[in-house]
Design an enzyme around this catalytic site. Structure first.
Site, PDB file in Angstrom:
ATOM      1  N   SER A 193      -0.821  -6.339   7.971  1.00  0.00           N
ATOM      2  CA  SER A 193       0.294  -6.403   7.031  1.00  0.00           C
ATOM      3  C   SER A 193       0.145  -7.591   6.089  1.00  0.00           C
ATOM      4  CB  SER A 193       1.613  -6.515   7.804  1.00  0.00           C
ATOM      5  OG  SER A 193       2.721  -6.364   6.950  1.00  0.00           O
ATOM      6  N   GLY A 194       0.440  -7.366   4.819  1.00  0.00           N
ATOM      7  CA  GLY A 194       0.467  -8.436   3.832  1.00  0.00           C
ATOM      8  C   GLY A 194       1.895  -8.856   3.594  1.00  0.00           C
ATOM      9  N   ASN A 240       7.703  -2.231   2.720  1.00  0.00           N
ATOM     10  CA  ASN A 240       6.679  -1.241   3.072  1.00  0.00           C
ATOM     11  C   ASN A 240       6.012  -1.624   4.396  1.00  0.00           C
ATOM     12  OD1 ASN A 240       5.043   1.114   2.205  1.00  0.00           O
ATOM     13  ND2 ASN A 240       3.356  -0.346   2.136  1.00  0.00           N
ATOM     14  N   SER A 247       3.170  -3.515   4.216  1.00  0.00           N
ATOM     15  CA  SER A 247       3.385  -4.929   3.938  1.00  0.00           C
ATOM     16  C   SER A 247       4.774  -5.101   3.353  1.00  0.00           C
ATOM     17  CB  SER A 247       2.345  -5.445   2.940  1.00  0.00           C
ATOM     18  OG  SER A 247       1.032  -5.141   3.355  1.00  0.00           O
ATOM     19  N   TYR A 265       0.824  -1.215   0.000  1.00  0.00           N
ATOM     20  CA  TYR A 265       0.000   0.000   0.000  1.00  0.00           C
ATOM     21  C   TYR A 265       0.854   1.259   0.000  1.00  0.00           C
ATOM     22  CZ  TYR A 265      -3.471   3.388   1.750  1.00  0.00           C
ATOM     23  OH  TYR A 265      -4.292   4.470   1.925  1.00  0.00           O
TER      24      TYR A 265
END
Length: 413
Positions: free
Chosen positions: A331-332, A234, A293, A162
């Site tokens: 978070s991814g 990120n 993420s 993101y």
């Protein structure tokens, strides 16, 4: 100048000016990287200390930066892009053995179900921002369709993080032509890092983040294999940020993200962000580091089968953890590992002959993955410059001089 030469030279000049993607993948890092600074993360890097040390891999970027000031949805400011990784180069349509793993699944990596079901990765892996996954996904298929490869590339792998703090993410600025540029412009050699491609608008440990890469070359006694890592960084809070055991986030607790605008940021996720002081640097952790993420791609030339690559992917979180990441709820953190050994049968055959490294020889590859993941994250931070984006939000670069001071203070330099 003879008249016939003028049109030719003009055509060459035009091609140099407009050729999509040329130069971004080849641009050498402008700032010292972790190895050049003597940061002790272990292992022996490859010649480029990049994912492209694994033979055949090509990387391409498209970077979009425009506008400044107050966010106007659909107009900017724009701080985004995409990064394409070709496991065998764009000229090949041979799949690679692959596997994925998610530490925390609050993110997207399209095509991962088929990768894990079939054990095969077809085509490129493309990294971009959260709201552009659909556009990129469709553009990869369109690129393949023009070349008669749509069926093989019909489930492309597109992953995201993101960038909506610095970028007009709801403006959907990434278009198909930007995807084509990254795919066509990909090349081997040095990989540009920091605020470029998919990493353009990313924030990592409350510093400016982005794209980073690193590699490790095993000794011949351990097979001489290469492990390459590329990250889109990120994620993470400042305080737990650590480098080689040094609490860098505590040593550099200022330089927090802040806003230079006269009004609070319009993004509700950071509407309470502090204003940048007129002098000095913003202090006090006010940035919600669990907004982001991390996507990690691990490549190797070791002869591994899909289940072994799954084991490699599951070691990535150990590297992230050493840097201070812990897979927060929002978070991814999604990872993909692939091997470049051949997967196709001999001409007109139906049975492939492949190799498999003995399981008891995997541990050095695990260690190399952890080391290269840490260094790729650090290289992303070291390469990035301070950026001011949407609504005047400013995110500072990791200051290299203060990083070195912290390393020396704790006897790690």
């Amino acid at each position: 100048m003879p008249l016939p030469l003028r049109p030719l030279l003009l055509a060459i000049l035009i091609c140099l000016l407009v050729s999509p993607g040329v130069g971004e993948a080849q641009k050498a890092p402008a700032r010292p990287r972790a190895q050049e600074l003597g940061i002790p993360l272990g292992g022996q890097p490859g010649p480029l200390d990049a994912i492209t040390d694994v033979a055949g891999i090509e990387v391409g970027h498209t970077t979009l930066i425009s506008g400044q000031g107050r966010l106007v949805k659909g107009k900017g400011p724009v701080r985004t892009g995409l990064t394409a990784v070709w496991p065998r180069g764009k000229a090949s349509d041979e799949p690679t053995f692959a596997a994925t793993y998610a530490l925390n699944g609050n993110g997207e990596m399209t095509g991962s179900h088929w990768v894990n079901e079939s054990g095969l990765l077809y085509g490129p892996v493309v990294l971009t921002n959260t709201f552009s996954v659909g556009t990129v996904h469709d553009a990869v298929i369109a690129w393949a369709s023009k070349r008669g490869k749509a069926f093989d590339f019909g489930l492309p792998v597109v992953a995201e993080t993101y960038d909506g703090v610095l970028n007009d993410i709801e403006g959907f600025h990434i278009k198909p032509e930007h995807v084509f540029r990254a795919l066509d412009g990909a090349s081997g050699g040095p990989v540009a890092e920091g605020s470029i491609g998919g990493g353009t608008g990313m924030i990592c440990h409350a510093f400016k983040g982005g794209i980073g890469t690193a590699s490790r070359k095993l000794p011949e006694a351990q097979g001489g294999y290469t492990v390459g890592v590329l990250v889109q960084c990120n994620y993470g809070h400042r305080k737990p940020f650590s480098v080689a055991g040094v609490p860098v986030g505590e040593e550099i607790s200022d330089l927090q993200p802040c806003t230079t605008g006269s009004q609070p940021p319009s993004n509700p996720l950071v509407s309470g962000m502090a204003s940048c002081p007129e002098k000095g640097a913003s202090r006090g952790e006010n940035f919600p580091g669990d907004l982001g993420s991390i996507i990690v791609i691990v490549a190797t030339d070791a002869p591994l089968l899909p289940h072994q690559l799954g084991r490699i992917a599951r070691r990535v979180p150990l590297g992230i953890g050493k840097m201070g990441g812990f897979g927060s709820d929002s978070s991814g953190d999604i990872f993909l590992a692939f091997s470049t050994q051949g997967t196709r049968p001999a001409a007109q055959g139906t049975v492939s002959s492949v190799s498999m490294l003995e399981n008891d020889r995997l541990t050095p590859l695990f260690e190399a993955t952890v080391q290269a993941t840490q260094e790729a994250i650090l290289n992303a931070l070291l390469a990035a410059d301070t950026m001011t984006g949407a609504d005047g939000v400013r995110v500072f670069a990791l200051p290299q001089d203060r990083l070195i001071e912290a390393m020396k203070k704790y006897g790690r330099k």
